[in-house]
Design an enzyme around this catalytic site. Structure first.
Site, PDB file in Angstrom:
ATOM      1  N   CYS A 102       2.828  -1.043  -6.736  1.00  0.00           N
ATOM      2  CA  CYS A 102       3.286  -2.436  -6.856  1.00  0.00           C
ATOM      3  C   CYS A 102       2.495  -3.152  -7.960  1.00  0.00           C
ATOM      4  CB  CYS A 102       3.073  -3.131  -5.517  1.00  0.00           C
ATOM      5  SG  CYS A 102       3.568  -4.841  -5.503  1.00  0.00           S
ATOM      6  N   ASN A 103       3.206  -3.631  -8.971  1.00  0.00           N
ATOM      7  CA  ASN A 103       2.534  -4.343 -10.071  1.00  0.00           C
ATOM      8  C   ASN A 103       1.874  -5.622  -9.587  1.00  0.00           C
ATOM      9  OD1 ASN A 103       3.539  -3.352 -13.112  1.00  0.00           O
ATOM     10  ND2 ASN A 103       4.789  -2.640 -11.428  1.00  0.00           N
ATOM     11  N   CYS A 155       7.641  -4.040 -12.774  1.00  0.00           N
ATOM     12  CA  CYS A 155       7.816  -4.185 -11.322  1.00  0.00           C
ATOM     13  C   CYS A 155       8.486  -2.916 -10.827  1.00  0.00           C
ATOM     14  CB  CYS A 155       8.687  -5.405 -11.040  1.00  0.00           C
ATOM     15  SG  CYS A 155       9.207  -5.551  -9.327  1.00  0.00           S
ATOM     16  N   HIS A 182      10.509  -2.308  -8.564  1.00  0.00           N
ATOM     17  CA  HIS A 182      11.939  -2.396  -8.255  1.00  0.00           C
ATOM     18  C   HIS A 182      12.813  -2.191  -9.486  1.00  0.00           C
ATOM     19  CE1 HIS A 182      10.259  -3.925  -4.614  1.00  0.00           C
ATOM     20  NE2 HIS A 182      11.448  -3.904  -4.050  1.00  0.00           N
ATOM     21  N   ASP A 228       3.568   0.259  -1.887  1.00  0.00           N
ATOM     22  CA  ASP A 228       4.419  -0.738  -2.548  1.00  0.00           C
ATOM     23  C   ASP A 228       4.765  -1.831  -1.558  1.00  0.00           C
ATOM     24  OD1 ASP A 228       5.791  -1.939  -4.641  1.00  0.00           O
ATOM     25  OD2 ASP A 228       7.663  -0.912  -4.205  1.00  0.00           O
ATOM     26  N   SER A 229       5.160  -2.992  -2.098  1.00  0.00           N
ATOM     27  CA  SER A 229       5.573  -4.090  -1.225  1.00  0.00           C
ATOM     28  C   SER A 229       6.945  -3.787  -0.613  1.00  0.00           C
ATOM     29  CB  SER A 229       5.637  -5.397  -2.018  1.00  0.00           C
ATOM     30  OG  SER A 229       6.571  -5.273  -3.064  1.00  0.00           O
TER      31      SER A 229
HETATM   32  N1  DGL Z   1       6.889  -4.264  -5.923  1.00  0.00           N
HETATM   33  C1  DGL Z   1       6.559  -5.481  -6.585  1.00  0.00           C
HETATM   34  C2  DGL Z   1       6.028  -5.232  -7.986  1.00  0.00           C
HETATM   35  O1  DGL Z   1       6.004  -4.121  -8.484  1.00  0.00           O
HETATM   36  C3  DGL Z   1       7.650  -6.489  -6.653  1.00  0.00           C
HETATM   37  C4  DGL Z   1       8.309  -6.908  -5.380  1.00  0.00           C
HETATM   38  C5  DGL Z   1       7.709  -8.073  -4.680  1.00  0.00           C
HETATM   39  O2  DGL Z   1       7.814  -9.211  -5.150  1.00  0.00           O
HETATM   40  O3  DGL Z   1       7.173  -7.803  -3.628  1.00  0.00           O
HETATM   41  O4  DGL Z   1       5.596  -6.160  -8.615  1.00  0.00           O
END
Ligand code: DGL
Length: 260
Positions: A70-71, A182, A184, A7-8
């Protein structure tokens, strides 16, 4: 070998945590690119390079299959990683995404019209629509970019993030569900689901979808399943630390996880 999560940031831990409850026996490795968060406004090439770096880390840590939770990374990089990178470097391993399982869930729920919220990149890519349009009876999907939510959630301003999502849902017209597109946003799933249960409005959240879909995937692939370690180990690697992240880890996981 292990199951890896990319994930980011930290949001994907909510998904990994849900998976470890469904499938507690396996060994897990998490990579959160907290040094480069957010991905949501970065260019495609940069997202690809950062995601590839995380994937390489996870493969070096002996992951057999990796879920790009991460989407944003899924929309921008998954296909290229699977076809170009994986085939050449690790043909016996797998990289899976979260978008197709989420679409399958939307179809299973038989919702005729839904809202999708996500980062700017996720919404602009129209990846959800492209995949959905492959089905003949595709539901209508109205998408809204919500770029302010990730910074709020990363800094644990959950009430403000929750209020924003509620305001989107409350302004709905004919939609009967929302995809939290997302990682988050999944941290708010329980509270949102409680609030909208009575209204018969469905919160579609990947922490509820991925555990079951991964379980089914492993059942369909015994040749992969038998290569997975079953010592219930968990490890978390973040590219940047902060007190807020440590608190999030302690709240979510009881502080029992270490990273190296
Ligand atoms: N984790 C990212 C997602 O699922 C969103 C967070 C980001 O912008 O890095 O899209």
């Amino acid at each position: 070998m292990k199951i890896g999560f990319f994930d980011s940031g930290l949001g994907g831990l909510t998904i990994m945590n849900a998976v470890t409850k469904e499938l507690p026996q396996y060994d897990y490795e998490f990579y959160g690119d907290t040094a480069n968060l957010p991905y949501g406004d970065k260019k495609e090439e940069e997202i690809f390079e950062l995601t590839k770096r995380g994937i390489e880390h996870l493969f070096a840590k002996d992951c057999l299959l990796i879920i790009v939770a991460c989407n944003t990374a899924s929309t921008e990089t998954l296909r290229k990683l699977q076809t170009e990178y994986l085939q050449i470097n690790y043909p016996d391993r797998r990289i899976l995404g979260v978008i197709i399982p989420t679409i399958e869930k939307l179809l299973e729920e038989r919702i005729e019209e839904a809202i999708l919220i996500g980062t700017n990149r996720t919404i602009e890519s129209r990846k959800y629509h492209i995949e959905l349009n492959k089905y003949t009876e595709a539901p209508k999907l109205n998408s809204i970019a919500t770029p302010s939510l990730v910074p709020l959630i990363e800094t644990q301003k959950y009430d403000e993030a929750y209020a924003q999502i509620c305001s989107i849902i409350d302004s709905r017209t004919t939609e009967k569900g929302i995809i939290l597109g997302c990682t988050h946003y999944t941290t708010l799933n329980a509270k949102l689901s409680d609030r909208y249960r009575e209204d018969n409005f469905k919160i579609i959240s990947q922490d509820e979808i991925i555990p079951k879909k991964l379980h089914e995937y492993l059942n369909r692939h015994p040749e992969l399943e038998k290569r997975l370690g079953k010592n219930s180990k968990r490890n978390i690697y973040l590219t940047k630390h902060s007190e807020i992240y440590d608190k999030f880890l302690a709240d979510l996981l009881g502080g029992v996880f270490i990273d190296d």
